[in-house]
Design a protein around this motif. Structure first.
Motif, short mmCIF file in Angstrom:
data_model
loop_
_atom_site.label_atom_id
_atom_site.label_comp_id
_atom_site.label_asym_id
_atom_site.label_seq_id
_atom_site.Cartn_x
_atom_site.Cartn_y
_atom_site.Cartn_z
N UNK A 1 36.96 44.09 31.14
CA UNK A 1 36.94 44.33 29.69
C UNK A 1 36.76 45.81 29.36
N UNK A 2 35.98 46.50 30.18
CA UNK A 2 35.70 47.91 29.92
C UNK A 2 36.76 48.85 30.52
N UNK A 3 37.80 48.28 31.14
CA UNK A 3 38.88 49.10 31.67
C UNK A 3 38.53 49.87 32.92
N UNK A 4 37.72 49.28 33.79
CA UNK A 4 37.25 49.97 34.99
C UNK A 4 38.01 49.59 36.26
N UNK A 5 39.06 48.79 36.14
CA UNK A 5 39.79 48.31 37.31
C UNK A 5 40.30 49.49 38.14
N UNK B 1 36.22 41.11 47.31
CA UNK B 1 35.61 41.89 46.24
C UNK B 1 36.19 41.39 44.92
N UNK B 2 35.34 41.30 43.91
CA UNK B 2 35.79 40.85 42.60
C UNK B 2 35.23 41.77 41.52
N UNK B 3 36.12 42.28 40.69
CA UNK B 3 35.69 43.02 39.51
C UNK B 3 35.41 41.98 38.44
N UNK B 4 34.19 41.96 37.94
CA UNK B 4 33.73 40.93 37.02
C UNK B 4 34.24 41.17 35.60
N UNK B 5 34.06 40.16 34.73
CA UNK B 5 34.61 40.27 33.36
C UNK B 5 34.22 41.54 32.61
N UNK B 6 32.99 42.04 32.77
CA UNK B 6 32.61 43.25 32.05
C UNK B 6 33.38 44.46 32.56
N UNK B 7 33.66 44.52 33.87
CA UNK B 7 34.44 45.62 34.42
C UNK B 7 35.88 45.60 33.95
#
Length: 138
Positions: free
Chosen positions: A16-20, A8-14
């Motif tokens: 950048x938006x602090x959704x990790x 699974x990979x959290x993409x750059x927009x996730x």
């Protein structure tokens, strides 16, 4: 019970938006186990290997530019039927078609910036895991 691993990979927009934390929390609340995790700034060569199945398609260059535009969070997640479970949790690629309650349905802004990538089969999971993690990381 068949315990599998998936990528699974959290993409750059996730990122950048602090959704990790929000995204990881959803997996943990579902009872899945994160067995490896790292943040990377993907280079073009690695991105092309990850998305090689899309090479030659009209959106390929935009995809590579986007995925290399900022850091991503890569994870190996373990659980029973984990590939299928996570695919249901993330929802459709297009967030307009992703049901509420799914990660993309709740968090994604557009089809191109859809917050998350997850392997769609156990075979792809093994391949994708090997791109970012070696056996000593697992």
């Amino acid at each position: 019970m068949v315990v599998e691993r998936t990528f699974v990979m959290i993409k750059p927009d996730g990122v950048k938006r602090g959704l990790i934390g929000e995204i990881i929390s959803r997996f943990e609340k579902r009872g899945l186990k994160i067995v490896a995790l790292k943040m990377v700034k993907m280079d073009v060569k690695t991105a092309e290997v990850l998305y090689e199945e899309h090479k030659g398609k009209g959106f390929f260059n935009d995809l590579i530019n986007y995925i290399t535009s900022g850091p991503v969070v890569c994870m190996v997640i373990e659980g029973e039927d984990v590939v299928q479970v996570i695919r249901r949790m993330i929802g459709n690629t297009d967030p307009k078609e992703a049901p509420p309650g799914t990660i993309r349905g709740d968090l994604a802004l557009s089809k191109s910036e859809n917050v998350i990538h997850a392997s769609d089969s156990p075979e792809k999971a093994k391949r994708e895991i090997s791109i970012f993690f070696d056996s000593s990381n697992l």
